[in-house]
Design an enzyme around this catalytic site. Structure first.
Site, PDB file in Angstrom:
ATOM      1  N   HIS A 105       0.825  -1.203   0.000  1.00 32.88           N
ATOM      2  CA  HIS A 105       0.000   0.000   0.000  1.00 32.88           C
ATOM      3  C   HIS A 105       0.862   1.257   0.000  1.00 32.88           C
ATOM      4  CE1 HIS A 105       1.084  -0.544   4.213  1.00 32.88           C
ATOM      5  NE2 HIS A 105       0.804   0.735   4.405  1.00 32.88           N
ATOM      6  N   ASP A 107       0.672   4.942   1.963  1.00 33.55           N
ATOM      7  CA  ASP A 107      -0.068   5.448   3.123  1.00 33.55           C
ATOM      8  C   ASP A 107      -1.040   6.565   2.753  1.00 33.55           C
ATOM      9  OD1 ASP A 107       0.993   3.682   4.958  1.00 33.55           O
ATOM     10  OD2 ASP A 107       2.738   4.959   5.353  1.00 33.55           O
ATOM     11  N   HIS A 260       4.651   0.041   0.169  1.00 28.15           N
ATOM     12  CA  HIS A 260       5.393  -0.742   1.157  1.00 28.15           C
ATOM     13  C   HIS A 260       4.484  -1.778   1.769  1.00 28.15           C
ATOM     14  CE1 HIS A 260       3.550   2.618   3.266  1.00 28.15           C
ATOM     15  NE2 HIS A 260       3.469   1.824   4.337  1.00 28.15           N
ATOM     16  N   ARG A 276       5.124   5.932  14.721  1.00 25.28           N
ATOM     17  CA  ARG A 276       4.943   6.335  13.320  1.00 25.28           C
ATOM     18  C   ARG A 276       4.325   7.717  13.256  1.00 25.28           C
ATOM     19  NH1 ARG A 276       0.999   4.056   8.519  1.00 25.28           N
ATOM     20  NH2 ARG A 276      -0.030   6.055   8.354  1.00 25.28           N
TER      21      ARG A 276
HETATM   22  O1  LIG Z   1       5.199  -2.195  10.357  1.00 17.56           O
HETATM   23  C1  LIG Z   1       5.632  -2.086   9.213  1.00 17.56           C
HETATM   24  O2  LIG Z   1       6.604  -2.731   8.802  1.00 17.56           O
HETATM   25  C2  LIG Z   1       4.973  -1.141   8.225  1.00 17.56           C
HETATM   26  C3  LIG Z   1       3.708  -0.579   8.750  1.00 17.56           C
HETATM   27  C4  LIG Z   1       3.110   0.431   7.805  1.00 17.56           C
HETATM   28  O3  LIG Z   1       2.585   0.123   6.789  1.00 17.56           O
HETATM   29  C5  LIG Z   1       3.210   1.858   8.131  1.00 17.56           C
HETATM   30  O4  LIG Z   1       3.716   2.208   9.185  1.00 17.56           O
HETATM   31  O5  LIG Z   1       2.754   2.671   7.318  1.00 17.56           O
HETATM   32 FE   LIG Z   2       1.890   1.888   5.697  1.00 13.64          FE
END
Ligand SMILES: O=C(O)CCC(=O)C(=O)O
Ligand SMILES: [Fe+2]
Length: 285
Positions: A105, A107, A260, A276
């Site tokens: 995806h 974000d 990602h 995040r």
């Molecule tokens: O936890 C992860 O490796 C990626 C998670 C994710 O898609 C994000 O933080 O946008």
């Molecule tokens: Fe993500």
């Protein structure tokens, strides 16, 4: 203070920048180097950081406005800009979201104004597994056959968060249903299938298996077949960078030209906790 130094991962996507301490106010030259390295490498790791939450937020703010995630139950208790990704359960309560992003995806592509960048700061990581995979969507677009480029030129697609969230509930059963307010905040949106990066001027494929529901104006079967073809092409391992996490890594990526996916592969006993934050972008064109 050591010299700032940029190294590519060897691919067109992925790079690291050393000689930067994000806990101190950044100099203009450092800020410019980080920005350029992000544009050049799409996914940039700044390793070995020791940050207070406010330092991480200040880092994110340099790139633009920060956007609190729709799943407010996983926000950092003191800072709504941060959502906690974690498989740790404390006193029966999850410290964060444990099943985020385990599918390709980009974000916030489900928002009318999607994310410019996302940054993660690693607090606890498993020794093996827990990697994050990234793919270069400029290259995915550039390497499409001319006939496919012509076919997708000018197309738009519907992206939906609720559609994805409901599929995750069906699969994992650990997620709560979206509240009415969360549902209202995430209506379906339409974006171009190919977008132009506003800073580099390069074209990138901008559909993803996570949130892209349907190509506008196509029958369901035709839309699914075209999207499947684009996704197989885009996720070619040649266009990928795999990030194996170390504690203290800050990784920032450009969502305008990448996808990602979390890759899993660690046991519940191995703790994985990352902070995040998401930087708001601009309307895709
Ligand atoms: O936890 C992860 O490796 C990626 C998670 C994710 O898609 C994000 O933080 O946008
Ligand atoms: Fe993500």
């Amino acid at each position: 203070m050591s010299q700032i130094s940029f190294k590519r991962s060897g691919n067109t996507i992925g790079g690291s920048l050393t000689g930067v301490d994000l806990s101190a106010p950044l100099k203009d030259a450092e800020r410019a180097a980080i920005h350029q390295a992000l544009l050049d490498s799409i996914v940039l790791c700044i390793p070995a950081q020791q940050l207070e939450t406010r330092d991480f937020i200040a880092f994110g703010r340099q790139f633009g406005e920060l956007e609190p995630h729709v799943l407010s139950q996983y926000h950092h208790p003191a800072h709504a800009e941060i959502i906690v990704l974690s498989n740790v359960v404390e006193n029966g309560k999850p410290r964060g979201i444990s099943d985020g992003g385990a599918y390709w995806h980009s974000d916030l592509s489900y928002m009318a104004v999607p994310a410019l960048a996302t940054a993660l700061y690693a607090l606890e990581v498993p020794e093996t597994g827990g990697d994050t995979l990234f793919v270069d969507m400029y290259r995915a677009y550039e390497t499409l056959p001319d006939a496919t480029k012509a076919r997708i030129d000018g197309l738009t697609a519907i992206h939906s968060y609720a559609w994805r969230h409901n599929r995750m509930i069906d699969k994992n059963k650990v997620r709560a249903k979206l509240t009415d307010a969360q549902f209202q905040c995430t209506p379906e949106v339409v974006h171009p299938v190919v977008r132009t990066h506003p800073e580099t001027g390069r074209k990138a494929l901008y559909v993803n298996p996570g949130f892209t529901m349907r190509i506008v104006g196509m029958e369901k079967d035709d839309s699914e077949a075209l999207l499947a073809e684009l996704f197989v092409h885009a996720t070619n391992p040649e266009f990928q960078y795999r990030h194996h996490w170390s504690v203290g890594d800050v990784v920032i990526w450009d969502n305008r030209c990448s996808m990602h996916s979390a890759s899993g592969g660690y046991t519940p006993e191995q703790h994985r906790t990352l902070y995040r934050l998401t930087v708001t972008g601009t309307v895709p064109y």
